[in-house]
Design a protein around this motif. Structure first.
Motif, PDB file in Angstrom:
ATOM      1  N   UNK A 272       0.829  -1.189   0.000  1.00 23.83           N
ATOM      2  CA  UNK A 272       0.000   0.000   0.000  1.00 23.83           C
ATOM      3  C   UNK A 272       0.877   1.257   0.000  1.00 23.83           C
ATOM      4  N   UNK A 273       0.310   2.331  -0.530  1.00 22.74           N
ATOM      5  CA  UNK A 273       0.972   3.629  -0.520  1.00 22.74           C
ATOM      6  C   UNK A 273       0.190   4.552   0.397  1.00 22.74           C
ATOM      7  N   UNK A 274       0.891   5.315   1.206  1.00 23.92           N
ATOM      8  CA  UNK A 274       0.264   6.332   2.038  1.00 23.92           C
ATOM      9  C   UNK A 274       0.491   7.694   1.408  1.00 23.92           C
ATOM     10  N   UNK A 275      -0.593   8.406   1.132  1.00 27.83           N
ATOM     11  CA  UNK A 275      -0.520   9.778   0.643  1.00 27.83           C
ATOM     12  C   UNK A 275      -0.972  10.699   1.776  1.00 27.83           C
ATOM     13  N   UNK A 276      -0.109  11.611   2.194  1.00 24.42           N
ATOM     14  CA  UNK A 276      -0.459  12.549   3.258  1.00 24.42           C
ATOM     15  C   UNK A 276      -0.943  13.837   2.603  1.00 24.42           C
ATOM     16  N   UNK A 277      -2.197  14.200   2.897  1.00 22.20           N
ATOM     17  CA  UNK A 277      -2.855  15.278   2.168  1.00 22.20           C
ATOM     18  C   UNK A 277      -3.453  16.299   3.132  1.00 22.20           C
ATOM     19  N   UNK A 278      -3.732  17.468   2.585  1.00 20.62           N
ATOM     20  CA  UNK A 278      -4.420  18.510   3.345  1.00 20.62           C
ATOM     21  C   UNK A 278      -5.221  19.361   2.368  1.00 20.62           C
ATOM     22  N   UNK A 279      -6.109  20.196   2.903  1.00 14.93           N
ATOM     23  CA  UNK A 279      -6.821  21.184   2.098  1.00 14.93           C
ATOM     24  C   UNK A 279      -7.082  22.409   2.957  1.00 14.93           C
ATOM     25  N   UNK A 280      -7.738  23.418   2.376  1.00  9.31           N
ATOM     26  CA  UNK A 280      -7.917  24.677   3.102  1.00  9.31           C
ATOM     27  C   UNK A 280      -8.831  24.521   4.303  1.00  9.31           C
TER      28      UNK A 280
ATOM     29  N   UNK B  33      -6.942  17.038  12.850  1.00 10.04           N
ATOM     30  CA  UNK B  33      -5.577  17.098  12.301  1.00 10.04           C
ATOM     31  C   UNK B  33      -5.483  18.020  11.100  1.00 10.04           C
ATOM     32  N   UNK B  34      -4.326  18.618  10.908  1.00  9.72           N
ATOM     33  CA  UNK B  34      -4.083  19.491   9.770  1.00  9.72           C
ATOM     34  C   UNK B  34      -3.694  18.711   8.519  1.00  9.72           C
ATOM     35  N   UNK B  35      -3.268  17.478   8.716  1.00  6.27           N
ATOM     36  CA  UNK B  35      -2.890  16.600   7.605  1.00  6.27           C
ATOM     37  C   UNK B  35      -3.464  15.214   7.887  1.00  6.27           C
ATOM     38  N   UNK B  36      -4.008  14.553   6.860  1.00  8.55           N
ATOM     39  CA  UNK B  36      -4.548  13.203   7.031  1.00  8.55           C
ATOM     40  C   UNK B  36      -3.869  12.269   6.045  1.00  8.55           C
TER      41      UNK B  36
ATOM     42  N   UNK C  67       1.730   8.726  10.987  1.00  5.13           N
ATOM     43  CA  UNK C  67       1.287  10.081  10.695  1.00  5.13           C
ATOM     44  C   UNK C  67       2.527  10.931  10.467  1.00  5.13           C
ATOM     45  N   UNK C  68       2.333  12.200  10.098  1.00  6.01           N
ATOM     46  CA  UNK C  68       3.467  13.115  10.005  1.00  6.01           C
ATOM     47  C   UNK C  68       3.206  14.297  10.933  1.00  6.01           C
ATOM     48  N   UNK C  69       4.297  14.864  11.453  1.00  6.94           N
ATOM     49  CA  UNK C  69       4.169  15.944  12.424  1.00  6.94           C
ATOM     50  C   UNK C  69       5.390  16.848  12.350  1.00  6.94           C
ATOM     51  N   UNK C  70       5.312  17.970  13.052  1.00  2.00           N
ATOM     52  CA  UNK C  70       6.439  18.895  13.167  1.00  2.00           C
ATOM     53  C   UNK C  70       7.052  18.736  14.552  1.00  2.00           C
ATOM     54  N   UNK C  71       8.389  18.782  14.634  1.00  2.00           N
ATOM     55  CA  UNK C  71       9.095  18.521  15.890  1.00  2.00           C
ATOM     56  C   UNK C  71      10.138  19.605  16.126  1.00  2.00           C
ATOM     57  N   UNK C  72      10.227  20.053  17.354  1.00  2.51           N
ATOM     58  CA  UNK C  72      11.318  20.926  17.785  1.00  2.51           C
ATOM     59  C   UNK C  72      11.764  20.460  19.162  1.00  2.51           C
ATOM     60  N   UNK C  73      13.060  20.670  19.455  1.00  2.93           N
ATOM     61  CA  UNK C  73      13.559  20.269  20.757  1.00  2.93           C
ATOM     62  C   UNK C  73      15.058  20.445  20.878  1.00  2.93           C
TER      63      UNK C  73
END
Length: 384
Positions: free
Chosen positions: A148-156, A166-169, A249-255
């Motif tokens: 399977x392929x995972x496509x991470x998508x978003x819209x306005x 979530x901001x991205x699915x 899932x995908x996310x933003x990370x800082x640390x």
């Protein structure tokens, strides 16, 4: 789908009131799904009625007048018909001025926010979305062409929502959903808006199955259906890593870097011309490296590195967060840490701040409380 020798055409582009025209014969038959039995209506281009003959297999099957039988309140059929062009006919024309048959209902196009709030299982949905990242599922026991392929998508509708959505699915593309060459080439080059037609929503997932169609443009007979393409309001925003972050899932990370996984840290030389990472010692001079792909000596090899670090993240302070870094981030961290002999002391990165990093979540567990991440490069928006 309508299939001919020249390629594939979305089936909904074929259901006009009089059907598509073939370049060398009359109208194709239009199949009407009713109470489980097909009803055929055959219209000849010259309005001539088919003659009784052994070669006309339909003449004894059809009534004198076309019959259209409609039954309401029936569940959707569990089957479909595939209309094909006869052998030798390689061109199909669709008359855009023809009135769309009232037997055809264009798909309702929704925003992703609305789809995520639908109750139910296996609900069919259609939507526009920008693909930010794609990833092949890494089940090594399964052949590459069967994963399977995972496509991470978003819209306005997702980019300015509250934290509860979530901001991205992720959209799962099953093996049965065949992606066209046009889609594959487009997504291999840049981030694109894609029209997802007839995907399935249920159990918190959007899945593309055999009946799902992915297109760069909205189908002809779908032009009047629902929301249209809408650009994002600004730069793409990802959800930041927190206690609600889930695996795959995908996310933003800082640390802050508080540790280095030295057991997986290593470096290797690559060819400065082609990037080949499997260099060999030059037989004529064991002090030089040789590239088999270029068939030349590598005088100035480029050093590549692998580095995993442990972060202290304010957004997930009680978790052990391990991140496998991209080469560009590693180079940025180590650019001022090289010793006189050109080697690096990996511990020199301790205490340095990183982020925001775009990351794919390999694992996220509470017992033990740890998160495994991999830094990724999001697709860049296509230039017009």
């Amino acid at each position: 789908m309508l299939q001919s020798q020249s390629g594939l055409f979305p089936h909904d582009e074929c259901l006009s009131s009089s059907g598509p025209r073939s370049s060398s014969s009359g109208y194709l038959g239009v199949v009407v799904l009713c109470d489980g039995s097909p009803t055929f209506k055959l219209d000849d281009l010259d309005d001539e009625q088919p003659q009784e003959s052994p070669d006309n297999q339909f003449s004894t099957m059809l009534p004198d007048k076309p019959l259209v039988k409609m039954t309401t309140n029936l569940p959707p059929p569990s089957f479909c018909y595939i209309l094909t062009v006869q052998s030798g006919e390689i061109h199909v024309e669709v008359d855009e001025e023809e009135q769309i048959s009232n037997l055809y209902q264009p798909p309702a196009v929704h925003g992703l926010k609305e789809i995520l709030q639908i109750d139910g299982c296996n609900e069919r949905c259609s939507f526009w979305a920008r693909v930010l990242y794609l990833r092949l599922q890494t089940k090594h026991s399964i052949p590459t062409n069967q994963r399977e392929i995972l496509l991470f998508v978003t819209d306005f509708t997702l980019q300015d929502v509250a934290h509860t959505i979530p901001k991205v699915v992720a959209v799962s593309v099953a093996v049965s959903c065949v992606l066209s060459t046009e889609i594959i080439e487009a997504l291999s080059a840049a981030s694109r808006f894609i029209f997802f037609k007839d995907a399935l929503w249920g159990n918190g997932r959007i899945i593309c199955v055999e009946r799902t169609v992915l297109l760069l443009q909205k189908p002809l007979l779908c032009s009047a259906a629902g929301a249209d393409l809408s650009e994002l309001p600004g730069p793409v925003k990802l959800d930041e890593l927190d206690s609600a972050t889930q695996a795959n899932s995908i996310c933003a990370v800082r640390g802050t870097i508080v540790g280095v996984n030295e057991s997986t840290a290593f470096s290797w030389p690559t060819c400065d011309r082609c990037g080949n990472g499997k260099l060999e010692l030059y037989p004529r001079d064991r002090g030089l490296l040789y590239c088999n792909q270029c068939s030349e000596v590598v005088v100035s090899p480029v050093l590549k590195m692998q580095l995993e670090v442990f972060l202290s993240c304010p957004s997930r302070s009680q978790s052990t967060v391990k991140v496998k870094l991209l080469q560009r981030t590693i180079s940025s961290l180590l650019k001022s840490a090289a010793s006189e002999d050109g080697s690096y002391e990996v511990r020199s990165v301790l205490g340095k701040e990183v982020g925001l990093l775009s990351c794919y979540v390999h694992s996220a567990s509470s017992q033990p409380n740890c998160v495994g991440l991999e830094e990724i490069a999001l697709l860049e928006a296509a230039r017009n």
